[in-house]
Design an enzyme around this catalytic site. Structure first.
Site, PDB file in Angstrom:
ATOM      1  N   ARG A  33       0.836  -1.215   0.000  1.00  0.00           N
ATOM      2  CA  ARG A  33       0.000   0.000   0.000  1.00  0.00           C
ATOM      3  C   ARG A  33       0.867   1.261   0.000  1.00  0.00           C
ATOM      4  NH1 ARG A  33      -5.395  -1.113   1.362  1.00  0.00           N
ATOM      5  NH2 ARG A  33      -5.811   1.065   1.021  1.00  0.00           N
ATOM      6  N   ARG A  37      -3.394   7.038   0.669  1.00  0.00           N
ATOM      7  CA  ARG A  37      -3.876   8.324   1.178  1.00  0.00           C
ATOM      8  C   ARG A  37      -2.848   9.100   1.993  1.00  0.00           C
ATOM      9  NH1 ARG A  37      -9.308   5.871   3.506  1.00  0.00           N
ATOM     10  NH2 ARG A  37      -8.066   4.023   3.146  1.00  0.00           N
ATOM     11  N   ASP A  82      -6.931  -3.519  -7.039  1.00  0.00           N
ATOM     12  CA  ASP A  82      -7.396  -4.084  -5.773  1.00  0.00           C
ATOM     13  C   ASP A  82      -7.696  -5.559  -5.958  1.00  0.00           C
ATOM     14  OD1 ASP A  82      -8.319  -3.003  -2.954  1.00  0.00           O
ATOM     15  OD2 ASP A  82      -9.696  -4.600  -3.525  1.00  0.00           O
TER      16      ASP A  82
HETATM   17  C1  LIG Z   1      -7.825  -7.190   1.858  1.00  0.00           C
HETATM   18  C2  LIG Z   1      -7.323  -6.371   0.683  1.00  0.00           C
HETATM   19  C3  LIG Z   1      -8.090  -5.448  -0.082  1.00  0.00           C
HETATM   20  N1  LIG Z   1      -7.234  -4.925  -1.040  1.00  0.00           N
HETATM   21  C4  LIG Z   1      -5.984  -5.462  -0.908  1.00  0.00           C
HETATM   22  C5  LIG Z   1      -6.023  -6.399   0.145  1.00  0.00           C
HETATM   23  C6  LIG Z   1      -4.879  -7.284   0.571  1.00  0.00           C
HETATM   24  C7  LIG Z   1      -3.872  -6.590   1.393  1.00  0.00           C
HETATM   25  C8  LIG Z   1      -4.359  -6.162   2.764  1.00  0.00           C
HETATM   26  O1  LIG Z   1      -4.647  -7.044   3.587  1.00  0.00           O
HETATM   27  O2  LIG Z   1      -4.428  -4.950   2.988  1.00  0.00           O
HETATM   28  C9  LIG Z   1      -4.798  -5.234  -1.734  1.00  0.00           C
HETATM   29  C10 LIG Z   1      -4.575  -3.909  -2.329  1.00  0.00           C
HETATM   30  N2  LIG Z   1      -5.372  -2.808  -2.309  1.00  0.00           N
HETATM   31  C11 LIG Z   1      -4.793  -1.787  -3.009  1.00  0.00           C
HETATM   32  C12 LIG Z   1      -3.572  -2.282  -3.565  1.00  0.00           C
HETATM   33  C13 LIG Z   1      -2.738  -1.455  -4.531  1.00  0.00           C
HETATM   34  C14 LIG Z   1      -1.319  -1.426  -4.488  1.00  0.00           C
HETATM   35  C15 LIG Z   1      -0.619  -0.959  -3.220  1.00  0.00           C
HETATM   36  O3  LIG Z   1      -0.300  -1.812  -2.367  1.00  0.00           O
HETATM   37  O4  LIG Z   1      -0.298   0.236  -3.114  1.00  0.00           O
HETATM   38  C16 LIG Z   1      -3.414  -3.587  -3.110  1.00  0.00           C
HETATM   39  C17 LIG Z   1      -2.273  -4.555  -3.356  1.00  0.00           C
HETATM   40  C18 LIG Z   1      -5.309  -0.432  -3.228  1.00  0.00           C
HETATM   41  C19 LIG Z   1      -6.435   0.063  -2.395  1.00  0.00           C
HETATM   42  N3  LIG Z   1      -7.531  -0.639  -1.930  1.00  0.00           N
HETATM   43  C20 LIG Z   1      -8.371   0.216  -1.262  1.00  0.00           C
HETATM   44  C21 LIG Z   1      -7.804   1.520  -1.294  1.00  0.00           C
HETATM   45  C22 LIG Z   1      -8.441   2.764  -0.699  1.00  0.00           C
HETATM   46  C23 LIG Z   1      -9.396   3.344  -1.679  1.00  0.00           C
HETATM   47  C24 LIG Z   1      -9.480   4.807  -1.508  1.00  0.00           C
HETATM   48  O5  LIG Z   1      -8.676   5.513  -2.117  1.00  0.00           O
HETATM   49  O6  LIG Z   1     -10.360   5.208  -0.746  1.00  0.00           O
HETATM   50  C25 LIG Z   1      -6.603   1.423  -2.006  1.00  0.00           C
HETATM   51  C26 LIG Z   1      -5.641   2.536  -2.332  1.00  0.00           C
HETATM   52  C27 LIG Z   1      -9.700  -0.132  -0.652  1.00  0.00           C
HETATM   53  C28 LIG Z   1      -9.808  -1.447   0.005  1.00  0.00           C
HETATM   54  N4  LIG Z   1      -9.532  -2.667  -0.580  1.00  0.00           N
HETATM   55  C29 LIG Z   1      -9.747  -3.684   0.338  1.00  0.00           C
HETATM   56  C30 LIG Z   1     -10.213  -3.077   1.529  1.00  0.00           C
HETATM   57  C31 LIG Z   1     -10.557  -3.844   2.806  1.00  0.00           C
HETATM   58  C32 LIG Z   1     -10.279  -1.698   1.307  1.00  0.00           C
HETATM   59  C33 LIG Z   1     -10.818  -0.653   2.253  1.00  0.00           C
HETATM   60  C34 LIG Z   1      -9.853  -0.271   3.325  1.00  0.00           C
HETATM   61  C35 LIG Z   1      -8.954   0.846   2.913  1.00  0.00           C
HETATM   62  O7  LIG Z   1      -9.449   1.858   2.382  1.00  0.00           O
HETATM   63  O8  LIG Z   1      -7.747   0.725   3.146  1.00  0.00           O
HETATM   64  C36 LIG Z   1      -9.538  -5.114   0.059  1.00  0.00           C
END
Ligand SMILES: Cc1c2[nH]c(c1CCC(=O)O)Cc1[nH]c(c(CCC(=O)O)c1C)Cc1[nH]c(c(CCC(=O)O)c1C)Cc1[nH]c(c(C)c1CCC(=O)O)C2
Length: 351
Positions: A33, A37, A82
């Site tokens: 990540r 943000r 994602d």
């Molecule tokens: C479980 C999981 C998800 N997504 C992901 C996982 C596995 C890793 C982990 O355990 O964190 C993986 C993920 N999500 C995202 C990436 C992109 C690359 C990176 O690592 O920078 C990657 C590799 C972008 C994202 N995925 C998400 C955002 C936030 C979206 C926004 O800009 O509001 C981003 C940048 C949204 C997301 N996506 C997911 C959730 C639970 C959420 C909401 C929580 C949050 O906002 O952090 C599912």
């Protein structure tokens, strides 16, 4: 004479060298990540479009992937997308709601499972392939381009529970109560994930990572069935189709099962969560297995000398072994960007 000067060998990318089993010092570094943000330039881009639009608009997704590379010269650039893009591409409704995270129309019966259409995936993820092609052209030479997917178990958790949860009790109950239905869902995800990752590789991803964020919820019997077996099938499927491509597996909070996971799935690198003592893990795994991790994201957010000390402790514990420095989970949104800079400097400082 010019003709006698052999061309300078292009230095191989440090992260790829480690995934090939080589010890590189100082270790290459990137952060889960890392696009997020906590970066003001990310927040500026975020205002322009909703999350799924950002994932599927190649110019935006490429820009978001590149932001942390410009700031910190990370050794790895992970595609901005994602893990839930795959079920969404199969036709499952998905929304990201501020303060709540992902919300999906849950899959809880045969009719809902049958309504999913893996045949749609290639077309829906075509813009993501384009993002990878842009990145393959634009990334600085030493940076490795990483594709990724969620592992079938973790993706199924969101699909069946219908969003985030602490326990994913609906999913785990379905696995026990309706093993035929749940097994078919895992089989569908295993094939679709393999195909999608091969597509990412063909578009320019140099290595891929499988996120199994909720693997640690399962007892060993279920872990073998729903984490190890599908992951092994994905690894074998990718290796058969695209030999030599390196695969990182992240069975988060799996405890001792992580060792069996690494051995039985055949991943090239084991990503370790914050609970792992890296020196102990190194002692328990073959010396050619790359380990990735595992600084606590809260230590990063906190900053200061404890951040530098902890980074050095992890780095030094794995000196002489293939190690990719990373966090044990994703960067937290309220992390000061200068702490990330300080961490990268600490990992690279060889003084
Ligand atoms: C479980 C999981 C998800 N997504 C992901 C996982 C596995 C890793 C982990 O355990 O964190 C993986 C993920 N999500 C995202 C990436 C992109 C690359 C990176 O690592 O920078 C990657 C590799 C972008 C994202 N995925 C998400 C955002 C936030 C979206 C926004 O800009 O509001 C981003 C940048 C949204 C997301 N996506 C997911 C959730 C639970 C959420 C909401 C929580 C949050 O906002 O952090 C599912």
């Amino acid at each position: 004479m010019d003709s006698e000067i052999s061309p300078r060998p292009v230095p191989a990318k440090p992260l790829l060298r480690v995934l090939h089993g080589e010890a590189v010092w100082p270790p290459p570094v990137w952060l889960m990540r890392q696009a997020g943000r906590y970066l003001p330039e990310f927040r500026a881009e975020r205002a322009k479009a909703d999350f799924l639009t950002r994932c599927t608009t190649p110019d935006i997704a490429a820009e978001l992937t590149l932001q942390p590379i410009r700031r910190y010269a990370m050794d790895g650039a992970i595609l901005f997308s994602d893990i839930l893009v795959l079920p969404w591409a199969m036709g499952q409704d998905l929304k990201f709601i501020e303060g709540r995270g992902p919300v999906m129309e849950p899959i809880r019966n045969r009719a809902a499972l049958d309504a999913l259409s893996p045949a749609r995936v290639a077309e829906t993820v075509a813009p993501i392939q384009e993002t990878l092609r842009i990145l393959a052209r634009e990334l600085p030479q030493p940076t490795t381009l990483l594709g990724f997917a969620g592992s079938p178990f973790t993706v199924s958790c969101y699909m069946v529970d219908g969003g985030s949860s602490r326990e994913f009790g609906v999913t785990r109950a379905m696995a026990l109560q309706d093993p035929a239905l749940y097994g078919d869902l895992i089989a569908l995800l295993t094939q679709a994930t393999t195909d999608m990752l091969i597509g990412q590789i063909d578009a320019g991803a140099e290595a891929v990572m499988l996120f199994d964020s909720w693997a640690g919820l399962l007892p060993p019997s279920q872990f073998r069935k729903h984490v190890i077996a599908p992951t092994r099938a994905i690894v074998e499927g990718i290796r058969a189709a695209r030999p030599g491509v390196k695969i990182i597996g992240f069975p988060r909070l799996a405890g001792l099962m992580a060792i069996e996971y690494a051995r039985e799935t055949g991943v090239d690198a084991l990503a370790c969560d914050t609970s792992v003592d890296m020196a102990q893990m190194a002692a328990l795994c073959p010396s050619t297995l790359a380990l990735q991790g595992n600084l606590d994201p809260i230590i990063l957010r906190n900053g200061g000398q404890s951040l530098i000390d902890e980074a050095h402790t992890i780095r030094n514990a794995l000196k002489g072994r293939p190690h990719v420095f990373n966090l044990g989970h994703g960067v937290m949104p309220d992390t000061p960007p200068e702490h990330v800079g300080a961490l990268v400097d600490a990992v690279r400082d060889i003084g």
